[in-house]
Design a protein around this motif. Structure first.
Motif, PDB file in Angstrom:
ATOM      1  N   LEU A  39      42.546  -0.095  11.285  1.00 54.51           N
ATOM      2  CA  LEU A  39      41.810   0.710  10.313  1.00 54.51           C
ATOM      3  C   LEU A  39      42.607   0.710   9.016  1.00 54.51           C
ATOM      4  CD1 LEU A  39      39.536   2.632   9.457  1.00 54.51           C
ATOM      5  CD2 LEU A  39      40.893   4.523  10.384  1.00 54.51           C
ATOM      6  N   VAL A  40      42.086   0.056   7.988  1.00 59.17           N
ATOM      7  CA  VAL A  40      42.772  -0.047   6.706  1.00 59.17           C
ATOM      8  C   VAL A  40      42.478   1.202   5.877  1.00 59.17           C
ATOM      9  CG1 VAL A  40      43.074  -1.407   4.610  1.00 59.17           C
ATOM     10  CG2 VAL A  40      42.620  -2.557   6.794  1.00 59.17           C
ATOM     11  N   VAL A  41      43.548   1.861   5.432  1.00 59.08           N
ATOM     12  CA  VAL A  41      43.454   3.104   4.660  1.00 59.08           C
ATOM     13  C   VAL A  41      44.102   2.868   3.300  1.00 59.08           C
ATOM     14  CG1 VAL A  41      44.190   5.514   4.534  1.00 59.08           C
ATOM     15  CG2 VAL A  41      43.444   4.551   6.717  1.00 59.08           C
ATOM     16  N   GLY A  42      43.396   3.228   2.239  1.00 55.95           N
ATOM     17  CA  GLY A  42      43.874   2.957   0.889  1.00 55.95           C
ATOM     18  C   GLY A  42      44.833   3.976   0.327  1.00 55.95           C
ATOM     19  N   PHE A  43      45.608   4.635   1.182  1.00 59.19           N
ATOM     20  CA  PHE A  43      46.605   5.617   0.759  1.00 59.19           C
ATOM     21  C   PHE A  43      47.910   5.349   1.483  1.00 59.19           C
ATOM     22  CE2 PHE A  43      42.496   7.752   0.431  1.00 59.19           C
ATOM     23  CZ  PHE A  43      42.543   8.277  -0.852  1.00 59.19           C
ATOM     24  N   PRO A  44      49.044   5.754   0.907  1.00 64.13           N
ATOM     25  CA  PRO A  44      50.305   5.652   1.629  1.00 64.13           C
ATOM     26  C   PRO A  44      50.371   6.716   2.721  1.00 64.13           C
ATOM     27  CG  PRO A  44      50.649   6.759  -0.462  1.00 64.13           C
ATOM     28  CD  PRO A  44      49.221   6.297  -0.457  1.00 64.13           C
ATOM     29  N   PRO A  45      51.244   6.542   3.704  1.00 64.78           N
ATOM     30  CA  PRO A  45      51.393   7.585   4.732  1.00 64.78           C
ATOM     31  C   PRO A  45      51.736   8.928   4.089  1.00 64.78           C
ATOM     32  CG  PRO A  45      52.533   5.583   5.379  1.00 64.78           C
ATOM     33  CD  PRO A  45      52.097   5.382   3.951  1.00 64.78           C
ATOM     34  N   GLY A  49      43.999  11.224   1.940  1.00 67.07           N
ATOM     35  CA  GLY A  49      43.046  10.510   2.773  1.00 67.07           C
ATOM     36  C   GLY A  49      43.660   9.937   4.030  1.00 67.07           C
ATOM     37  N   ASP A  50      44.984   9.760   4.028  1.00 63.98           N
ATOM     38  CA  ASP A  50      45.663   9.225   5.204  1.00 63.98           C
ATOM     39  C   ASP A  50      45.438  10.123   6.415  1.00 63.98           C
ATOM     40  OD1 ASP A  50      47.704   7.363   6.462  1.00 63.98           O
ATOM     41  OD2 ASP A  50      48.784   9.270   6.627  1.00 63.98           O
TER      42      ASP A  50
END
Length: 326
Positions: A39-45, A49-50
């Protein structure tokens, strides 16, 4: 052997081969998933949104038969993540946490995106909607939205967002237009880096979906000045809405799941059924319903139609404000 009989046997063998091939294809689809799903998430950990991505990944993994692993691809307001998935193999093993930024506001403000919305994706399900919030560090001298407006009119303030051309930037630009404020935009690659500079005093304020940041708000590190929901949040009765404060802006940010265009329908249906079950997970609902956010119910074509309308809404706002990608 007579020629007609030989022809009959050859034709039968060919038909049998086709039948075996189709059966194997069916078995292959039925076997999905045979490996972990990304699942690609456009935020850093640690970014806002992470949290939503990790919650759905955990719940989805319980019902789809494989682990769902979060792959953080931060930058450009989530556009890097969207480009990654748009060009990924359409086999169901790469999904994206789609959101207002990379699927709504970015197509409205950028004419040169390396992906097309919705053409390059198969929308699967909308997951959650959350209001935006205007925040400052607890060390800031700004105590209220009235203070913030006065400070902005007295001298130039700065505000951070999670990326140029993202939903948060466009909505904050609406706020600036409505209140006739001059506030400099400082883009970051996610909430984590933005908050570091906010706490360090390098930027004066932060505009983003606030619900994933409630730990910092209730813990006293962040001060929430106002929310973009249509009415006050019951758990935050002292925090005014932008609208009641005279700034007529009511917007929410959404998150959902999508796959690359060309992903087989059987695979998309399998994911959709697992998402339906995952959305009943008590821990997921607790997180998604917290502090003004709410789970969503749109799936398939309905979700696709929603995305198309969302792009149109942001495009109108961009055109009215004369906004351009920096």
């Amino acid at each position: 052997m007579p020629t007609p009989r030989r022809h009959f046997l050859r034709r039968s063998a060919a038909l049998l081969a086709v039948a075996v091939f189709m059966a194997l294809v069916g078995i292959a689809h039925a076997a999905y998933p045979e490996q972990p799903i990304k699942l690609v998430v456009g935020f850093p950990p640690g970014g806002g949104g992470d949290l939503y991505g990790r919650v759905i990944a955990n719940a989805l993994g319980k019902h789809i038969g494989q682990a769902v692993i979060v792959d953080n691809r931060a930058g450009a307001g989530g556009n890097i993540a969207a480009e990654t998935v748009a060009h990924a193999r359409p086999d169901g093993y790469t999904l994206i946490l789609a959101m207002s930024g990379n699927m709504g506001s970015a197509p409205a403000i950028r004419g040169n995106l390396p992906y097309k919305v919705p053409e390059d994706f198969v929308p699967i399900a909308q997951l959650v909607e959350t209001p935006f919030g205007l925040m400052v560090s607890s060390n800031s001298k700004i105590e209220t939205l009235k203070d913030y407006v006065a400070e902005a009119r007295a001298g130039k303030l700065t505000y951070a967002s999670t990326g140029t051309g993202g939903a948060a930037q466009i909505v904050m630009e609406m706020v600036k237009q409505q209140a006739s404020l001059d506030i400099l935009h400082i883009p970051y690659k996610g909430s984590g880096p933005a908050l570091n500079d906010l706490f360090g005093g390098q930027v004066a304020s932060f505009f983003a979906p606030y619900t994933p940041l409630m730990g910092q708000i209730t813990g006293g590190k962040l001060r929430l000045l106002a929310v973009s929901s249509p009415r006050r949040v019951p758990s935050l009765p002292d925090v005014p809405t932008l609208k009641e404060s005279g700034i007529d802006v009511v917007m929410t940010q959404w998150y959902g799941l999508a796959a690359p265009a060309g992903t087989p329908k059987e695979v998309v249906d399998t994911i959709g059924r697992a998402v339906e079950k995952a959305m009943k997970d008590p821990e997921l609902l607790r997180v998604y319903r917290a502090d003004g956010a709410r789970e969503a119910t749109l799936t398939g074509d309905q979700f696709r139609d929603f995305i198309v309308k969302d792009v149109a809404n942001y495009r109108r706002a961009v055109e009215r404000g004369g906004l351009k990608a920096e």
